[in-house]
Design a protein around this motif. Sequence first.
Motif, PDB file in Angstrom:
ATOM      1  N   GLU A  66     120.849  94.094  68.959  1.00 27.02           N
ATOM      2  CA  GLU A  66     121.032  95.537  68.927  1.00 27.02           C
ATOM      3  C   GLU A  66     120.035  96.225  68.010  1.00 27.02           C
ATOM      4  OE1 GLU A  66     125.019  96.470  67.904  1.00 27.02           O
ATOM      5  OE2 GLU A  66     125.896  95.606  69.718  1.00 27.02           O
ATOM      6  N   ASP A  67     119.016  95.506  67.577  1.00 26.68           N
ATOM      7  CA  ASP A  67     118.096  96.043  66.583  1.00 26.68           C
ATOM      8  C   ASP A  67     116.778  96.514  67.167  1.00 26.68           C
ATOM      9  OD1 ASP A  67     119.895  95.565  64.507  1.00 26.68           O
ATOM     10  OD2 ASP A  67     119.235  93.484  64.325  1.00 26.68           O
ATOM     11  N   GLY A  68     116.731  96.735  68.500  1.00 28.60           N
ATOM     12  CA  GLY A  68     115.543  97.306  69.102  1.00 28.60           C
ATOM     13  C   GLY A  68     114.509  96.307  69.555  1.00 28.60           C
ATOM     14  N   GLY A  69     114.842  95.014  69.575  1.00 27.84           N
ATOM     15  CA  GLY A  69     113.893  94.018  70.030  1.00 27.84           C
ATOM     16  C   GLY A  69     113.680  94.089  71.535  1.00 27.84           C
ATOM     17  N   GLY A  70     112.613  93.481  72.001  1.00 22.52           N
ATOM     18  CA  GLY A  70     112.322  93.461  73.434  1.00 22.52           C
ATOM     19  C   GLY A  70     110.829  93.358  73.669  1.00 22.52           C
ATOM     20  N   ARG A  71     110.412  93.574  74.933  1.00 19.33           N
ATOM     21  CA  ARG A  71     108.996  93.457  75.269  1.00 19.33           C
ATOM     22  C   ARG A  71     108.680  94.382  76.440  1.00 19.33           C
ATOM     23  NH1 ARG A  71     108.474  89.865  79.754  1.00 19.33           N
ATOM     24  NH2 ARG A  71     110.542  89.086  80.391  1.00 19.33           N
ATOM     25  N   TRP A  72     107.413  94.744  76.534  1.00 16.34           N
ATOM     26  CA  TRP A  72     106.921  95.552  77.639  1.00 16.34           C
ATOM     27  C   TRP A  72     106.436  94.647  78.769  1.00 16.34           C
ATOM     28  CZ3 TRP A  72     107.239 100.737  78.144  1.00 16.34           C
ATOM     29  CH2 TRP A  72     107.499 101.498  76.995  1.00 16.34           C
ATOM     30  N   VAL A  73     106.744  95.053  80.008  1.00 21.15           N
ATOM     31  CA  VAL A  73     106.240  94.382  81.206  1.00 21.15           C
ATOM     32  C   VAL A  73     105.542  95.453  82.043  1.00 21.15           C
ATOM     33  CG1 VAL A  73     106.813  93.090  83.294  1.00 21.15           C
ATOM     34  CG2 VAL A  73     108.091  92.674  81.174  1.00 21.15           C
ATOM     35  N   PHE A  74     104.250  95.238  82.380  1.00 18.48           N
ATOM     36  CA  PHE A  74     103.457  96.265  83.052  1.00 18.48           C
ATOM     37  C   PHE A  74     103.072  95.844  84.469  1.00 18.48           C
ATOM     38  CE2 PHE A  74     102.386  96.853  78.484  1.00 18.48           C
ATOM     39  CZ  PHE A  74     102.898  98.134  78.337  1.00 18.48           C
ATOM     40  N   ASP A  75     103.228  96.788  85.404  1.00 22.96           N
ATOM     41  CA  ASP A  75     102.653  96.636  86.740  1.00 22.96           C
ATOM     42  C   ASP A  75     101.239  97.200  86.768  1.00 22.96           C
ATOM     43  OD1 ASP A  75     104.887  95.414  87.873  1.00 22.96           O
ATOM     44  OD2 ASP A  75     105.838  97.334  88.315  1.00 22.96           O
ATOM     45  N   ARG A  76     101.004  98.241  85.961  1.00 24.16           N
ATOM     46  CA  ARG A  76      99.661  98.803  85.770  1.00 24.16           C
ATOM     47  C   ARG A  76      99.439  98.912  84.271  1.00 24.16           C
ATOM     48  NH1 ARG A  76      96.861 104.477  86.345  1.00 24.16           N
ATOM     49  NH2 ARG A  76      98.944 105.361  86.084  1.00 24.16           N
ATOM     50  N   GLU A  77      98.537  98.103  83.769  1.00 24.72           N
ATOM     51  CA  GLU A  77      98.320  98.015  82.335  1.00 24.72           C
ATOM     52  C   GLU A  77      97.687  99.307  81.815  1.00 24.72           C
ATOM     53  OE1 GLU A  77      98.874  95.464  79.027  1.00 24.72           O
ATOM     54  OE2 GLU A  77      99.035  94.805  81.113  1.00 24.72           O
ATOM     55  N   PRO A  78      98.317  99.968  80.836  1.00 25.18           N
ATOM     56  CA  PRO A  78      97.689 101.162  80.249  1.00 25.18           C
ATOM     57  C   PRO A  78      96.561 100.755  79.320  1.00 25.18           C
ATOM     58  CG  PRO A  78      99.737 100.670  79.118  1.00 25.18           C
ATOM     59  CD  PRO A  78      99.638  99.679  80.247  1.00 25.18           C
ATOM     60  N   PRO A  79      95.687 101.688  78.959  1.00 23.78           N
ATOM     61  CA  PRO A  79      94.585 101.358  78.043  1.00 23.78           C
ATOM     62  C   PRO A  79      95.109 100.817  76.714  1.00 23.78           C
ATOM     63  CG  PRO A  79      94.273 103.531  79.011  1.00 23.78           C
ATOM     64  CD  PRO A  79      95.656 103.102  79.377  1.00 23.78           C
ATOM     65  N   GLU A  80      94.485  99.753  76.237  1.00 22.47           N
ATOM     66  CA  GLU A  80      94.942  99.135  74.995  1.00 22.47           C
ATOM     67  C   GLU A  80      94.868 100.103  73.824  1.00 22.47           C
ATOM     68  OE1 GLU A  80      93.867  95.227  72.212  1.00 22.47           O
ATOM     69  OE2 GLU A  80      92.998  95.466  74.218  1.00 22.47           O
ATOM     70  N   GLU A  81      93.881 101.010  73.863  1.00 23.13           N
ATOM     71  CA  GLU A  81      93.710 101.974  72.774  1.00 23.13           C
ATOM     72  C   GLU A  81      94.565 103.222  72.958  1.00 23.13           C
ATOM     73  OE1 GLU A  81      90.702 102.998  75.960  1.00 23.13           O
ATOM     74  OE2 GLU A  81      91.591 101.183  75.088  1.00 23.13           O
ATOM     75  N   GLY A  82      95.377 103.274  74.041  1.00 27.09           N
ATOM     76  CA  GLY A  82      96.207 104.433  74.312  1.00 27.09           C
ATOM     77  C   GLY A  82      95.475 105.496  75.106  1.00 27.09           C
ATOM     78  N   TRP A  83      96.105 106.635  75.321  1.00 29.03           N
ATOM     79  CA  TRP A  83      95.516 107.729  76.082  1.00 29.03           C
ATOM     80  C   TRP A  83      95.939 109.057  75.459  1.00 29.03           C
ATOM     81  CZ3 TRP A  83      99.487 104.640  77.379  1.00 29.03           C
ATOM     82  CH2 TRP A  83     100.705 105.231  77.727  1.00 29.03           C
ATOM     83  N   GLU A  84      95.129 110.065  75.682  1.00 28.64           N
ATOM     84  CA  GLU A  84      95.304 111.350  75.009  1.00 28.64           C
ATOM     85  C   GLU A  84      96.304 112.234  75.763  1.00 28.64           C
ATOM     86  OE1 GLU A  84      92.581 115.264  74.065  1.00 28.64           O
ATOM     87  OE2 GLU A  84      91.648 113.277  73.830  1.00 28.64           O
ATOM     88  N   LEU A  85      97.209 112.852  74.986  1.00 27.81           N
ATOM     89  CA  LEU A  85      98.145 113.846  75.503  1.00 27.81           C
ATOM     90  C   LEU A  85      98.104 115.059  74.568  1.00 27.81           C
ATOM     91  CD1 LEU A  85     101.237 111.588  76.379  1.00 27.81           C
ATOM     92  CD2 LEU A  85      99.504 112.463  77.959  1.00 27.81           C
TER      93      LEU A  85
END
Length: 295
Positions: A66-85
Amino acid sequence: MAEIAAQPLVMECEGWDAYRLIDSGAGRKWEAFGPYSFIRPEPQAMWQPRLSEWPADGEFVPGSDEDGGGRWVFDREPPEEGWELAWNEVRFTAQPTPFRHLQFFPDMAPVWDWMRERLAGRGDAETMNMFGYTGLGSLALSQHGRVTHVDASKKSVAQARENAALSGMEDRPIRWLVDDAAKFAAREVRRERRYDGIILDPPKFGRGPKNETWRLEEGLPDLIGDCAQLLDAESRFLFLTVYAVRMSSLALAGLLKEKLSHLPGTIEYGDLAVREDGEGGRLLPTAIFARWSNP
Protein backbone atom coordinates in the motif's frame (compact mmCIF):
# COMPACT_ATOMS: atom_id res chain seq x y z
CA MET A 1 -11.32 35.44 14.37
CA ALA A 2 -11.42 33.32 11.21
CA GLU A 3 -14.68 31.41 10.84
CA ILE A 4 -15.30 28.06 9.17
CA ALA A 5 -17.69 28.05 6.21
CA ALA A 6 -20.92 26.12 6.75
CA GLN A 7 -20.66 23.85 3.70
CA PRO A 8 -17.77 22.03 2.02
CA LEU A 9 -16.59 22.99 -1.48
CA VAL A 10 -15.33 21.18 -4.56
CA MET A 11 -12.41 22.75 -6.42
CA GLU A 12 -12.78 21.33 -9.90
CA CYS A 13 -10.09 20.82 -12.53
CA GLU A 14 -11.70 20.63 -15.97
CA GLY A 15 -8.49 19.84 -17.81
CA TRP A 16 -6.70 21.87 -20.48
CA ASP A 17 -4.43 21.28 -23.48
CA ALA A 18 -1.75 19.60 -21.38
CA TYR A 19 -4.02 17.36 -19.31
CA ARG A 20 -7.36 15.60 -19.65
CA LEU A 21 -9.13 12.88 -17.67
CA ILE A 22 -10.52 10.75 -20.49
CA ASP A 23 -12.31 8.06 -18.46
CA SER A 24 -12.24 6.36 -15.08
CA GLY A 25 -13.68 3.34 -13.33
CA ALA A 26 -13.00 -0.08 -11.78
CA GLY A 27 -10.19 1.37 -9.69
CA ARG A 28 -8.28 2.99 -12.57
CA LYS A 29 -8.18 6.20 -14.59
CA TRP A 30 -7.16 6.97 -18.19
CA GLU A 31 -5.52 10.37 -18.64
CA ALA A 32 -3.92 12.33 -21.47
CA PHE A 33 -0.73 14.27 -20.77
CA GLY A 34 -0.26 16.20 -24.00
CA PRO A 35 0.52 13.67 -26.79
CA TYR A 36 0.70 10.65 -24.47
CA SER A 37 -2.02 8.87 -22.51
CA PHE A 38 -1.60 6.58 -19.52
CA ILE A 39 -3.63 4.38 -17.20
CA ARG A 40 -2.98 4.76 -13.49
CA PRO A 41 -4.52 3.20 -10.37
CA GLU A 42 -7.33 5.21 -8.76
CA PRO A 43 -9.07 3.54 -5.78
CA GLN A 44 -11.78 6.24 -5.66
CA ALA A 45 -13.02 5.40 -9.17
CA MET A 46 -15.50 2.86 -7.82
CA TRP A 47 -17.91 3.10 -10.77
CA GLN A 48 -17.59 1.38 -14.13
CA PRO A 49 -15.75 2.97 -17.10
CA ARG A 50 -17.85 4.66 -19.79
CA LEU A 51 -15.62 3.44 -22.61
CA SER A 52 -15.10 -0.21 -23.52
CA GLU A 53 -11.45 0.20 -24.54
CA TRP A 54 -8.59 2.34 -23.27
CA PRO A 55 -5.89 2.45 -25.99
CA ALA A 56 -3.25 4.04 -23.75
CA ASP A 57 0.47 4.43 -24.37
CA GLY A 58 1.31 2.90 -21.02
CA GLU A 59 0.04 1.82 -17.63
CA PHE A 60 1.32 1.95 -14.08
CA VAL A 61 0.89 -1.51 -12.56
CA PRO A 62 0.77 -1.25 -8.76
CA GLY A 63 2.68 -3.55 -6.44
CA SER A 64 1.15 -5.69 -3.75
CA ASP A 65 1.83 -3.21 -0.93
CA GLU A 66 0.00 0.00 0.00
CA ASP A 67 3.04 2.26 -0.12
CA GLY A 68 2.90 3.23 -3.80
CA GLY A 69 5.17 0.55 -5.24
CA GLY A 70 4.76 -0.72 -8.79
CA ARG A 71 6.14 -0.35 -12.31
CA TRP A 72 5.34 1.24 -15.65
CA VAL A 73 4.52 -0.90 -18.70
CA PHE A 74 4.60 0.93 -22.07
CA ASP A 75 3.06 0.12 -25.44
CA ARG A 76 4.62 3.33 -26.81
CA GLU A 77 7.73 4.36 -24.96
CA PRO A 78 7.74 8.09 -24.07
CA PRO A 79 10.98 10.08 -24.38
CA GLU A 80 13.40 9.18 -21.60
CA GLU A 81 14.05 12.88 -20.96
CA GLY A 82 10.30 13.64 -20.79
CA TRP A 83 8.27 16.06 -22.90
CA GLU A 84 7.22 19.68 -22.57
CA LEU A 85 3.76 20.76 -21.38
CA ALA A 86 2.32 24.08 -20.23
CA TRP A 87 -0.18 25.62 -17.85
CA ASN A 88 -0.77 29.23 -18.90
CA GLU A 89 2.72 30.80 -19.07
CA VAL A 90 4.30 28.08 -16.92
CA ARG A 91 6.16 25.47 -18.97
CA PHE A 92 7.37 22.20 -17.48
CA THR A 93 8.58 18.69 -18.26
CA ALA A 94 6.29 15.70 -17.79
CA GLN A 95 7.85 12.30 -17.20
CA PRO A 96 6.62 9.02 -15.65
CA THR A 97 8.15 8.49 -12.20
CA PRO A 98 8.50 5.36 -10.02
CA PHE A 99 5.83 6.87 -7.76
CA ARG A 100 3.14 6.73 -10.52
CA HIS A 101 3.12 10.54 -10.92
CA LEU A 102 4.30 12.45 -13.99
CA GLN A 103 6.23 15.21 -12.18
CA PHE A 104 3.16 17.41 -11.63
CA PHE A 105 -0.30 17.22 -10.10
CA PRO A 106 -2.90 18.51 -12.59
CA ASP A 107 -5.66 18.69 -9.99
CA MET A 108 -3.75 21.63 -8.45
CA ALA A 109 -4.54 23.90 -11.42
CA PRO A 110 -7.63 25.47 -9.76
CA VAL A 111 -5.54 26.03 -6.62
CA TRP A 112 -2.94 28.00 -8.61
CA ASP A 113 -5.77 30.11 -10.06
CA TRP A 114 -7.27 30.68 -6.62
CA MET A 115 -3.95 31.83 -5.12
CA ARG A 116 -3.40 34.25 -7.98
CA GLU A 117 -6.87 35.70 -7.44
CA ARG A 118 -6.01 36.35 -3.78
CA LEU A 119 -2.92 38.29 -4.89
CA ALA A 120 -4.53 40.15 -7.80
CA GLY A 121 -2.87 43.51 -8.40
CA ARG A 122 0.13 42.68 -6.22
CA GLY A 123 3.68 42.60 -7.53
CA ASP A 124 5.41 42.77 -4.15
CA ALA A 125 3.95 39.77 -2.35
CA GLU A 126 6.06 37.37 -0.26
CA THR A 127 4.82 33.79 -0.59
CA MET A 128 6.07 30.34 0.37
CA ASN A 129 5.51 26.95 -1.27
CA MET A 130 6.27 24.14 1.18
CA PHE A 131 6.79 20.60 -0.12
CA GLY A 132 6.96 22.44 -3.44
CA TYR A 133 7.89 19.41 -5.62
CA THR A 134 8.76 20.44 -9.21
CA GLY A 135 7.81 24.08 -8.75
CA LEU A 136 4.68 24.72 -10.82
CA GLY A 137 2.95 26.42 -7.89
CA SER A 138 6.05 28.51 -7.20
CA LEU A 139 6.27 29.63 -10.83
CA ALA A 140 2.55 30.49 -10.82
CA LEU A 141 3.05 32.63 -7.70
CA SER A 142 6.21 34.32 -8.96
CA GLN A 143 4.33 36.86 -11.09
CA HIS A 144 3.17 38.45 -7.83
CA GLY A 145 6.56 38.83 -6.10
CA ARG A 146 9.17 36.87 -4.17
CA VAL A 147 8.62 33.13 -3.61
CA THR A 148 10.36 30.77 -1.18
CA HIS A 149 10.23 27.20 -2.54
CA VAL A 150 11.04 24.45 -0.01
CA ASP A 151 11.37 20.72 -0.68
CA ALA A 152 13.46 18.00 0.94
CA SER A 153 14.24 16.34 -2.41
CA LYS A 154 17.32 17.66 -4.18
CA LYS A 155 16.09 16.01 -7.39
CA SER A 156 12.68 17.75 -7.21
CA VAL A 157 14.25 21.15 -6.59
CA ALA A 158 16.62 20.61 -9.52
CA GLN A 159 13.62 19.80 -11.73
CA ALA A 160 11.84 22.91 -10.44
CA ARG A 161 14.82 25.01 -11.52
CA GLU A 162 14.75 23.36 -14.95
CA ASN A 163 11.04 24.16 -15.24
CA ALA A 164 11.80 27.79 -14.37
CA ALA A 165 14.38 27.92 -17.15
CA LEU A 166 11.98 26.24 -19.58
CA SER A 167 9.40 28.91 -18.72
CA GLY A 168 11.91 31.75 -19.17
CA MET A 169 11.54 32.52 -15.45
CA GLU A 170 15.04 31.72 -14.20
CA ASP A 171 15.47 35.38 -13.23
CA ARG A 172 12.28 35.53 -11.17
CA PRO A 173 12.84 36.20 -7.42
CA ILE A 174 12.48 32.59 -6.25
CA ARG A 175 14.56 31.04 -3.44
CA TRP A 176 15.04 27.34 -4.27
CA LEU A 177 15.75 25.54 -0.97
CA VAL A 178 16.50 21.87 -0.30
CA ASP A 179 15.40 21.68 3.32
CA ASP A 180 13.12 19.97 5.80
CA ALA A 181 9.89 21.97 5.58
CA ALA A 182 8.94 21.71 9.26
CA LYS A 183 12.39 22.73 10.47
CA PHE A 184 12.56 25.58 7.97
CA ALA A 185 9.16 26.94 9.08
CA ALA A 186 10.30 26.86 12.72
CA ARG A 187 13.46 28.80 11.81
CA GLU A 188 11.40 31.36 9.91
CA VAL A 189 9.29 31.90 13.05
CA ARG A 190 12.45 32.53 15.09
CA ARG A 191 13.59 35.01 12.42
CA GLU A 192 10.21 36.77 12.76
CA ARG A 193 9.54 36.50 9.04
CA ARG A 194 6.09 37.09 7.55
CA TYR A 195 4.41 36.00 4.34
CA ASP A 196 1.43 37.14 2.33
CA GLY A 197 0.54 33.57 1.40
CA ILE A 198 1.60 29.99 2.12
CA ILE A 199 0.76 26.79 0.27
CA LEU A 200 1.49 23.37 1.75
CA ASP A 201 1.20 19.93 0.16
CA PRO A 202 2.66 17.61 2.83
CA PRO A 203 3.01 13.88 2.16
CA LYS A 204 1.60 11.18 4.38
CA PHE A 205 5.15 10.04 5.14
CA GLY A 206 8.53 11.39 4.10
CA ARG A 207 12.15 12.01 4.96
CA GLY A 208 14.11 15.24 5.04
CA PRO A 209 17.51 15.84 3.42
CA LYS A 210 19.23 14.70 6.65
CA ASN A 211 16.96 11.65 6.99
CA GLU A 212 14.47 13.46 9.23
CA THR A 213 11.21 11.53 9.48
CA TRP A 214 7.86 13.16 8.65
CA ARG A 215 4.52 11.59 9.61
CA LEU A 216 1.50 13.68 8.68
CA GLU A 217 -0.72 13.10 11.72
CA GLU A 218 2.17 13.77 14.10
CA GLY A 219 3.83 16.70 12.37
CA LEU A 220 0.99 18.65 10.79
CA PRO A 221 -0.41 20.45 13.87
CA ASP A 222 2.95 21.99 14.80
CA LEU A 223 3.72 22.86 11.19
CA ILE A 224 0.40 24.68 10.77
CA GLY A 225 1.05 26.41 14.10
CA ASP A 226 4.36 27.72 12.79
CA CYS A 227 2.81 28.77 9.48
CA ALA A 228 0.13 30.68 11.42
CA GLN A 229 2.88 32.71 13.11
CA LEU A 230 4.27 33.64 9.68
CA LEU A 231 0.94 35.23 8.70
CA ASP A 232 -0.67 38.42 9.96
CA ALA A 233 -3.84 40.46 9.44
CA GLU A 234 -2.49 41.77 6.12
CA SER A 235 -1.72 38.29 4.73
CA ARG A 236 -3.98 36.88 2.02
CA PHE A 237 -4.08 33.08 2.19
CA LEU A 238 -2.96 29.69 3.43
CA PHE A 239 -3.76 26.61 1.35
CA LEU A 240 -3.32 23.05 2.65
CA THR A 241 -3.81 19.90 0.56
CA VAL A 242 -3.60 16.31 1.79
CA TYR A 243 -3.56 13.16 -0.33
CA ALA A 244 -4.08 9.46 0.41
CA VAL A 245 -5.05 9.65 4.08
CA ARG A 246 -8.01 8.50 6.15
CA MET A 247 -8.89 12.01 7.23
CA SER A 248 -11.70 14.48 6.67
CA SER A 249 -11.31 17.95 5.19
CA LEU A 250 -13.41 19.13 8.15
CA ALA A 251 -10.59 17.97 10.45
CA LEU A 252 -8.14 20.09 8.46
CA ALA A 253 -10.50 23.06 8.74
CA GLY A 254 -10.73 22.58 12.50
CA LEU A 255 -6.94 22.59 12.75
CA LEU A 256 -6.72 25.82 10.74
CA LYS A 257 -9.39 27.46 12.92
CA GLU A 258 -7.43 26.62 16.07
CA LYS A 259 -4.04 27.73 14.79
CA LEU A 260 -5.25 30.84 12.92
CA SER A 261 -7.57 32.06 15.68
CA HIS A 262 -5.66 35.37 15.89
CA LEU A 263 -6.46 36.24 12.26
CA PRO A 264 -9.56 37.57 10.50
CA GLY A 265 -10.93 35.90 7.38
CA THR A 266 -12.67 32.70 6.33
CA ILE A 267 -11.73 29.02 6.44
CA GLU A 268 -13.13 26.77 3.72
CA TYR A 269 -12.68 23.07 3.14
CA GLY A 270 -13.62 20.27 0.78
CA ASP A 271 -12.30 18.15 -2.10
CA LEU A 272 -10.08 18.64 -5.08
CA ALA A 273 -11.55 16.81 -8.07
CA VAL A 274 -11.00 16.33 -11.79
CA ARG A 275 -13.86 16.40 -14.32
CA GLU A 276 -13.93 13.68 -16.96
CA ASP A 277 -14.08 14.61 -20.63
CA GLY A 278 -17.40 14.75 -22.44
CA GLU A 279 -20.98 15.63 -21.65
CA GLY A 280 -21.97 14.49 -18.18
CA GLY A 281 -18.36 13.74 -17.26
CA ARG A 282 -18.03 12.50 -13.71
CA LEU A 283 -16.05 14.21 -10.96
CA LEU A 284 -13.15 12.12 -9.67
CA PRO A 285 -11.99 13.20 -6.18
CA THR A 286 -8.23 13.34 -5.73
CA ALA A 287 -7.44 15.08 -2.44
CA ILE A 288 -8.90 16.99 0.49
CA PHE A 289 -8.07 20.60 1.31
CA ALA A 290 -8.58 23.39 3.79
CA ARG A 291 -7.86 27.02 2.99
CA TRP A 292 -7.81 30.32 4.82
CA SER A 293 -8.32 33.59 2.96
CA ASN A 294 -8.38 37.20 4.04
CA PRO A 295 -10.13 39.55 1.62
